[in-house]
Scaffold this motif. Structure first.
Motif, PDB file in Angstrom:
ATOM      1  N   LEU A  14       0.828  -1.206   0.000  1.00  0.00           N
ATOM      2  CA  LEU A  14       0.000   0.000   0.000  1.00  0.00           C
ATOM      3  C   LEU A  14       0.866   1.261   0.000  1.00  0.00           C
ATOM      4  N   LEU A  15       2.004   1.216   0.699  1.00  0.00           N
ATOM      5  CA  LEU A  15       2.921   2.359   0.679  1.00  0.00           C
ATOM      6  C   LEU A  15       3.471   2.604  -0.721  1.00  0.00           C
ATOM      7  N   ALA A  16       3.712   1.514  -1.451  1.00  0.00           N
ATOM      8  CA  ALA A  16       4.331   1.624  -2.770  1.00  0.00           C
ATOM      9  C   ALA A  16       3.345   2.021  -3.862  1.00  0.00           C
ATOM     10  N   LEU A  17       2.048   1.869  -3.607  1.00  0.00           N
ATOM     11  CA  LEU A  17       1.054   2.207  -4.624  1.00  0.00           C
ATOM     12  C   LEU A  17       0.954   3.722  -4.793  1.00  0.00           C
ATOM     13  N   ASP A  18       1.051   4.178  -6.027  1.00  0.00           N
ATOM     14  CA  ASP A  18       0.893   5.595  -6.329  1.00  0.00           C
ATOM     15  C   ASP A  18      -0.600   5.884  -6.455  1.00  0.00           C
ATOM     16  N   PRO A  19      -1.163   6.746  -5.596  1.00  0.00           N
ATOM     17  CA  PRO A  19      -2.604   6.982  -5.638  1.00  0.00           C
ATOM     18  C   PRO A  19      -3.076   7.645  -6.920  1.00  0.00           C
ATOM     19  N   ALA A  20      -2.172   8.328  -7.615  1.00  0.00           N
ATOM     20  CA  ALA A  20      -2.567   9.028  -8.842  1.00  0.00           C
ATOM     21  C   ALA A  20      -2.570   8.112 -10.063  1.00  0.00           C
ATOM     22  N   THR A  21      -1.611   7.204 -10.134  1.00  0.00           N
ATOM     23  CA  THR A  21      -1.456   6.375 -11.336  1.00  0.00           C
ATOM     24  C   THR A  21      -1.892   4.926 -11.152  1.00  0.00           C
ATOM     25  N   THR A  23       0.038   2.638 -10.091  1.00  0.00           N
ATOM     26  CA  THR A  23       1.218   1.807 -10.322  1.00  0.00           C
ATOM     27  C   THR A  23       2.015   1.689  -9.022  1.00  0.00           C
ATOM     28  N   THR A  24       2.933   0.728  -8.978  1.00  0.00           N
ATOM     29  CA  THR A  24       3.766   0.550  -7.793  1.00  0.00           C
ATOM     30  C   THR A  24       5.160   1.094  -8.044  1.00  0.00           C
ATOM     31  N   ALA A  25       5.676   1.793  -7.036  1.00  0.00           N
ATOM     32  CA  ALA A  25       7.052   2.290  -7.123  1.00  0.00           C
ATOM     33  C   ALA A  25       8.018   1.138  -6.885  1.00  0.00           C
ATOM     34  N   GLN A  26       9.186   1.229  -7.516  1.00  0.00           N
ATOM     35  CA  GLN A  26      10.250   0.238  -7.333  1.00  0.00           C
ATOM     36  C   GLN A  26       9.740  -1.199  -7.498  1.00  0.00           C
ATOM     37  N   PRO A  27       9.131  -1.546  -8.636  1.00  0.00           N
ATOM     38  CA  PRO A  27       8.499  -2.875  -8.756  1.00  0.00           C
ATOM     39  C   PRO A  27       9.442  -4.048  -8.602  1.00  0.00           C
ATOM     40  N   VAL A 249       0.234  -6.376 -15.624  1.00  0.00           N
ATOM     41  CA  VAL A 249       0.005  -5.568 -14.439  1.00  0.00           C
ATOM     42  C   VAL A 249       0.918  -4.363 -14.517  1.00  0.00           C
ATOM     43  N   ALA A 250       0.336  -3.180 -14.496  1.00  0.00           N
ATOM     44  CA  ALA A 250       1.142  -1.959 -14.601  1.00  0.00           C
ATOM     45  C   ALA A 250       1.970  -1.806 -13.360  1.00  0.00           C
ATOM     46  N   HIS A 251       3.251  -1.433 -13.542  1.00  0.00           N
ATOM     47  CA  HIS A 251       4.165  -1.257 -12.403  1.00  0.00           C
ATOM     48  C   HIS A 251       4.261   0.206 -12.036  1.00  0.00           C
TER      49      HIS A 251
END
Length: 251
Positions: A14-21, A23-27, A249-251
């Protein structure tokens, strides 16, 4: 283990999920972090414990969480403590998707279907309640701002967030430099979290692929005292079967 509390892998995702896009940071490193977060969660549940730089199963009783219990069973089958760096560096097929699907079933995220280049179906994930992510983030912010030693769960989450490179995602730019530094320093407040976080960083730096200090004995050579057999590469949670057309799955 009850389901009233979110697990560390869920919180890290949940921390890695970008609320705008969505996608996950640092996949790539996030997959390593999720495997490490499983170890910390199992340790917090009293099922495993550190043994030097290794992980030992101390209570093989299931936790009630299917994904954690799969990892616990794989560790139990090893029969001997396994190096954290080898476990985390093993293949983790479908682990991130497993947790994304779980968060969707729990109603914490919802899937947004789309297309890549107008052809390949994609799936992005949006948080259904940003208050949950804000609460998780607030725990890190409080530990960073106050300097008060955090509880083991928050300390481990901070250590994992730093290890997978989420610092620049959570505290970007020059103005976030001091926060990133303090996030890194929180690694010392939880021994298990620190062990796992360093293992995650070692895997990224290629340490897991380096030769062991105790090489296998050759002809006429006996292993040294206390030498352990080299463990097999760790196996991850098997990918769940997907239905219909392959979907990215979009990263």
């Amino acid at each position: 283990m009850g389901r009233s509390r979110r697990t560390l892998p869920e919180e890290l995702l949940l921390l890695a999920l970008d609320p705008a896009t969505g996608t996950t940071a640092q996949p790539q490193s996030l997959d390593l972090g999720l495997a490490g977060a499983q170890l910390v969660e199992l340790a917090l549940a009293g099922r495993i414990a550190p043994d030097g730089d290794r992980i030992a199963v101390v209570v093989p009783r299931p936790t009630g969480d299917p994904t954690l219990d799969c990892a616990l069973e794989l560790l139990r089958r090893r029969g001997a403590p396994v190096r954290a760096v080898h476990w985390i560096g093993g293949p983790r097929l479908g682990l991130r998707q497993t947790y994304l699907s779980h968060l969707e079933r729990c109603g914490m995220v919802h899937a947004v279907e789309g297309q890549m280049c107008g052809v390949l179906p994609t799936t992005r994930y949006q948080a259904t309640d940003n208050a949950i992510s804000r609460e998780i983030r607030a725990r890190l912010d409080s530990a960073i701002r106050t300097g008060v030693p955090p509880d083991p769960r928050t300390a481990a989450l901070a250590a994992l967030a730093h290890a997978v490179g989420l610092g620049k995602h959570l505290y970007p730019g020059n103005e976030g430099r001091s926060s990133r530094s303090r996030l890194r320093d929180l690694i010392r407040h939880d021994p298990m979290g620190g062990l796992v976080a360093h293992a995650v960083m070692d895997v990224q730096n290629g340490v897991a692929a380096q030769p062991r200090r105790n090489p296998a004995p050759g002809p006429g050579r006996q292993p040294g005292p206390g030498a352990r057999p080299a463990p097999e590469p760790a196996r991850g949670v098997p990918a769940q079967p997907r239905r219909g057309m392959a979907r990215a799955v979009a990263h």
